[in-house]
Design a protein around this motif. Structure first.
Motif, PDB file in Angstrom:
ATOM      1  N   PHE A  24     -21.831 -29.972   4.946  1.00  0.00           N
ATOM      2  CA  PHE A  24     -22.162 -28.551   5.050  1.00  0.00           C
ATOM      3  C   PHE A  24     -22.118 -27.921   3.658  1.00  0.00           C
ATOM      4  O   PHE A  24     -21.303 -27.040   3.383  1.00  0.00           O
ATOM      5  CB  PHE A  24     -21.196 -27.836   6.013  1.00  0.00           C
ATOM      6  N   PRO A  25     -22.993 -28.378   2.765  1.00  0.00           N
ATOM      7  CA  PRO A  25     -22.912 -27.922   1.374  1.00  0.00           C
ATOM      8  C   PRO A  25     -23.335 -26.479   1.189  1.00  0.00           C
ATOM      9  O   PRO A  25     -24.192 -25.966   1.906  1.00  0.00           O
ATOM     10  CB  PRO A  25     -23.880 -28.853   0.646  1.00  0.00           C
ATOM     11  N   VAL A  26     -22.708 -25.860   0.208  1.00  0.00           N
ATOM     12  CA  VAL A  26     -23.098 -24.542  -0.275  1.00  0.00           C
ATOM     13  C   VAL A  26     -23.189 -24.660  -1.791  1.00  0.00           C
ATOM     14  O   VAL A  26     -22.200 -24.991  -2.443  1.00  0.00           O
ATOM     15  CB  VAL A  26     -22.078 -23.452   0.123  1.00  0.00           C
ATOM     16  N   ALA A  27     -24.363 -24.429  -2.340  1.00  0.00           N
ATOM     17  CA  ALA A  27     -24.526 -24.409  -3.794  1.00  0.00           C
ATOM     18  C   ALA A  27     -23.905 -23.104  -4.280  1.00  0.00           C
ATOM     19  O   ALA A  27     -24.333 -22.033  -3.881  1.00  0.00           O
ATOM     20  CB  ALA A  27     -25.997 -24.481  -4.178  1.00  0.00           C
ATOM     21  N   THR A  28     -22.896 -23.203  -5.102  1.00  0.00           N
ATOM     22  CA  THR A  28     -22.154 -22.019  -5.521  1.00  0.00           C
ATOM     23  C   THR A  28     -22.506 -21.653  -6.947  1.00  0.00           C
ATOM     24  O   THR A  28     -22.487 -22.508  -7.830  1.00  0.00           O
ATOM     25  CB  THR A  28     -20.633 -22.268  -5.398  1.00  0.00           C
ATOM     26  N   VAL A  29     -22.820 -20.389  -7.167  1.00  0.00           N
ATOM     27  CA  VAL A  29     -23.171 -19.890  -8.497  1.00  0.00           C
ATOM     28  C   VAL A  29     -22.042 -18.997  -9.008  1.00  0.00           C
ATOM     29  O   VAL A  29     -21.004 -18.877  -8.378  1.00  0.00           O
ATOM     30  CB  VAL A  29     -24.524 -19.139  -8.466  1.00  0.00           C
ATOM     31  N   ALA A  30     -22.261 -18.375 -10.139  1.00  0.00           N
ATOM     32  CA  ALA A  30     -21.252 -17.519 -10.765  1.00  0.00           C
ATOM     33  C   ALA A  30     -20.971 -16.273  -9.926  1.00  0.00           C
ATOM     34  O   ALA A  30     -21.680 -15.971  -8.964  1.00  0.00           O
ATOM     35  CB  ALA A  30     -21.717 -17.104 -12.161  1.00  0.00           C
ATOM     36  N   LEU A  31     -19.967 -15.540 -10.331  1.00  0.00           N
ATOM     37  CA  LEU A  31     -19.582 -14.305  -9.657  1.00  0.00           C
ATOM     38  C   LEU A  31     -20.579 -13.173  -9.921  1.00  0.00           C
ATOM     39  O   LEU A  31     -21.210 -13.113 -10.982  1.00  0.00           O
ATOM     40  CB  LEU A  31     -18.220 -13.816 -10.167  1.00  0.00           C
ATOM     41  N   ASP A  32     -20.697 -12.305  -8.952  1.00  0.00           N
ATOM     42  CA  ASP A  32     -21.321 -10.992  -9.099  1.00  0.00           C
ATOM     43  C   ASP A  32     -22.764 -11.039  -9.605  1.00  0.00           C
ATOM     44  O   ASP A  32     -23.538 -11.870  -9.144  1.00  0.00           O
ATOM     45  CB  ASP A  32     -20.433 -10.091  -9.956  1.00  0.00           C
ATOM     46  N   LYS A  33     -23.130 -10.130 -10.509  1.00  0.00           N
ATOM     47  CA  LYS A  33     -24.531  -9.965 -10.924  1.00  0.00           C
ATOM     48  C   LYS A  33     -25.111 -11.213 -11.577  1.00  0.00           C
ATOM     49  O   LYS A  33     -26.261 -11.578 -11.316  1.00  0.00           O
ATOM     50  CB  LYS A  33     -24.675  -8.764 -11.859  1.00  0.00           C
ATOM     51  N   ALA A  34     -24.342 -11.893 -12.435  1.00  0.00           N
ATOM     52  CA  ALA A  34     -24.849 -13.129 -13.052  1.00  0.00           C
ATOM     53  C   ALA A  34     -25.108 -14.176 -11.974  1.00  0.00           C
ATOM     54  O   ALA A  34     -26.121 -14.884 -11.999  1.00  0.00           O
ATOM     55  CB  ALA A  34     -23.860 -13.657 -14.093  1.00  0.00           C
ATOM     56  N   GLY A  35     -24.208 -14.259 -11.017  1.00  0.00           N
ATOM     57  CA  GLY A  35     -24.393 -15.181  -9.912  1.00  0.00           C
ATOM     58  C   GLY A  35     -25.587 -14.814  -9.047  1.00  0.00           C
ATOM     59  O   GLY A  35     -26.319 -15.686  -8.581  1.00  0.00           O
TER      60      GLY A  35
ATOM     61  N   ARG B  22     -28.313 -13.298 -10.025  1.00  0.00           N
ATOM     62  CA  ARG B  22     -29.527 -13.712 -10.737  1.00  0.00           C
ATOM     63  C   ARG B  22     -29.719 -15.228 -10.636  1.00  0.00           C
ATOM     64  O   ARG B  22     -30.815 -15.717 -10.364  1.00  0.00           O
ATOM     65  CB  ARG B  22     -29.458 -13.275 -12.195  1.00  0.00           C
ATOM     66  N   ASN B  23     -28.642 -15.978 -10.862  1.00  0.00           N
ATOM     67  CA  ASN B  23     -28.772 -17.429 -10.806  1.00  0.00           C
ATOM     68  C   ASN B  23     -29.049 -17.933  -9.398  1.00  0.00           C
ATOM     69  O   ASN B  23     -29.728 -18.948  -9.228  1.00  0.00           O
ATOM     70  CB  ASN B  23     -27.549 -18.115 -11.404  1.00  0.00           C
ATOM     71  N   ALA B  24     -28.562 -17.246  -8.388  1.00  0.00           N
ATOM     72  CA  ALA B  24     -28.898 -17.624  -7.010  1.00  0.00           C
ATOM     73  C   ALA B  24     -30.403 -17.498  -6.793  1.00  0.00           C
ATOM     74  O   ALA B  24     -31.023 -18.360  -6.170  1.00  0.00           O
ATOM     75  CB  ALA B  24     -28.130 -16.754  -6.019  1.00  0.00           C
ATOM     76  N   ALA B  25     -30.984 -16.434  -7.322  1.00  0.00           N
ATOM     77  CA  ALA B  25     -32.438 -16.259  -7.201  1.00  0.00           C
ATOM     78  C   ALA B  25     -33.190 -17.341  -7.957  1.00  0.00           C
ATOM     79  O   ALA B  25     -34.163 -17.910  -7.449  1.00  0.00           O
ATOM     80  CB  ALA B  25     -32.836 -14.875  -7.712  1.00  0.00           C
ATOM     81  N   TRP B  26     -32.733 -17.641  -9.174  1.00  0.00           N
ATOM     82  CA  TRP B  26     -33.402 -18.694  -9.955  1.00  0.00           C
ATOM     83  C   TRP B  26     -33.287 -20.045  -9.245  1.00  0.00           C
ATOM     84  O   TRP B  26     -34.242 -20.822  -9.207  1.00  0.00           O
ATOM     85  CB  TRP B  26     -32.833 -18.782 -11.371  1.00  0.00           C
ATOM     86  N   LEU B  27     -32.122 -20.340  -8.678  1.00  0.00           N
ATOM     87  CA  LEU B  27     -31.950 -21.601  -7.963  1.00  0.00           C
ATOM     88  C   LEU B  27     -32.826 -21.647  -6.710  1.00  0.00           C
ATOM     89  O   LEU B  27     -33.466 -22.662  -6.430  1.00  0.00           O
ATOM     90  CB  LEU B  27     -30.477 -21.815  -7.603  1.00  0.00           C
ATOM     91  N   ALA B  28     -32.882 -20.557  -5.981  1.00  0.00           N
ATOM     92  CA  ALA B  28     -33.771 -20.502  -4.815  1.00  0.00           C
ATOM     93  C   ALA B  28     -35.215 -20.734  -5.242  1.00  0.00           C
ATOM     94  O   ALA B  28     -35.958 -21.474  -4.583  1.00  0.00           O
ATOM     95  CB  ALA B  28     -33.624 -19.163  -4.094  1.00  0.00           C
ATOM     96  N   ALA B  29     -35.608 -20.129  -6.343  1.00  0.00           N
ATOM     97  CA  ALA B  29     -36.977 -20.315  -6.846  1.00  0.00           C
ATOM     98  C   ALA B  29     -37.229 -21.780  -7.215  1.00  0.00           C
ATOM     99  O   ALA B  29     -38.301 -22.317  -6.928  1.00  0.00           O
ATOM    100  CB  ALA B  29     -37.216 -19.411  -8.055  1.00  0.00           C
ATOM    101  N   GLN B  30     -36.263 -22.416  -7.829  1.00  0.00           N
ATOM    102  CA  GLN B  30     -36.429 -23.831  -8.187  1.00  0.00           C
ATOM    103  C   GLN B  30     -36.561 -24.698  -6.936  1.00  0.00           C
ATOM    104  O   GLN B  30     -37.365 -25.635  -6.913  1.00  0.00           O
ATOM    105  CB  GLN B  30     -35.256 -24.309  -9.041  1.00  0.00           C
ATOM    106  N   ILE B  31     -35.812 -24.379  -5.904  1.00  0.00           N
ATOM    107  CA  ILE B  31     -35.925 -25.118  -4.645  1.00  0.00           C
ATOM    108  C   ILE B  31     -37.315 -24.925  -4.052  1.00  0.00           C
ATOM    109  O   ILE B  31     -37.985 -25.886  -3.661  1.00  0.00           O
ATOM    110  CB  ILE B  31     -34.828 -24.664  -3.650  1.00  0.00           C
ATOM    111  N   LEU B  32     -37.777 -23.687  -4.001  1.00  0.00           N
ATOM    112  CA  LEU B  32     -39.103 -23.401  -3.446  1.00  0.00           C
ATOM    113  C   LEU B  32     -40.217 -24.009  -4.293  1.00  0.00           C
ATOM    114  O   LEU B  32     -41.257 -24.422  -3.777  1.00  0.00           O
ATOM    115  CB  LEU B  32     -39.300 -21.890  -3.314  1.00  0.00           C
ATOM    116  N   ALA B  33     -40.005 -24.075  -5.598  1.00  0.00           N
ATOM    117  CA  ALA B  33     -41.036 -24.600  -6.504  1.00  0.00           C
ATOM    118  C   ALA B  33     -41.269 -26.098  -6.324  1.00  0.00           C
ATOM    119  O   ALA B  33     -42.297 -26.614  -6.780  1.00  0.00           O
ATOM    120  CB  ALA B  33     -40.661 -24.299  -7.956  1.00  0.00           C
ATOM    121  N   LEU B  34     -40.377 -26.788  -5.655  1.00  0.00           N
ATOM    122  CA  LEU B  34     -40.583 -28.214  -5.398  1.00  0.00           C
ATOM    123  C   LEU B  34     -41.858 -28.460  -4.598  1.00  0.00           C
ATOM    124  O   LEU B  34     -42.468 -29.522  -4.715  1.00  0.00           O
ATOM    125  CB  LEU B  34     -39.379 -28.809  -4.656  1.00  0.00           C
TER     126      LEU B  34
END
Length: 165
Positions: A108-119, A121-133
């Motif tokens: 039951f993995p959860v890809a965990t990013v940084a805290l708060d606003k930086a996190g 932004r990185n959650a969005a970038w990671l989601a985009a990378q997943i979709l870009a596959l």
């Protein structure tokens, strides 16, 4: 249909999570954001995951503080990628949320990013990378965004160097 679903544990998380929406929209990725609590509204969380998955959502992003069980609760209900954004709290500065988000049981993995606003932004970038596959156009947008980031840093470096020359 939203490609990415963003769930926040509380409305008070909005200012820390909204940069996620900004990044996704800048890349042309459809998203929806709402509030649902793993503890206060578990039925709502389950219903949202089920409905959005049936409608074609590809990635879930969950932001929560304190016990931060939202991402894990969502991961328990879908096999789609789940990204967790730990949200800082006054008591423990976000360490509680970080540990709760990153410590998921096997399977039951959860890809965990940084805290708060930086996190966020990185959650969005990671989601985009997943979709870009599976999306060549989005992949090109990601490459272009990285080129712009590099150019921006080089420009800033040149300006600082000139300023102190």
């Amino acid at each position: 249909m939203a490609q990415v679903v963003i769930l926040m544990g509380s409305q008070s998380d909005e200012d820390k999570v909204s940069p996620c929406v900004d990044v996704l929209k800048s890349l042309g990725i459809s998203c929806v954001i709402t509030v649902s609590s793993a503890h206060r509204t578990p039925e709502r969380t389950e219903k949202l995951v089920s409905e959005h998955e049936a409608a074609g959502a590809q990635v879930f992003i969950c932001a929560a503080g304190m016990a931060a069980h939202l991402a894990g609760a969502v991961a328990a209900r879908t096999t789609r990628p789940v990204i967790g954004i730990p949200v800082s709290s006054v008591a423990l500065g976000g360490m509680d949320a970080l540990l709760a988000t990153v410590q998921m049981p096997p399977g039951f993995p959860v890809a965990t990013v940084a805290l708060d606003k930086a996190g966020a932004r990185n959650a969005a970038w990671l989601a985009a990378q997943i979709l870009a596959l599976s999306d060549a156009d989005l992949s090109r947008k990601l490459v272009a965004a990285r080129v712009k980031m590099r150019e921006d840093v080089e420009k800033a470096g040149d300006e600082i160097t000139r300023k102190y020359a």
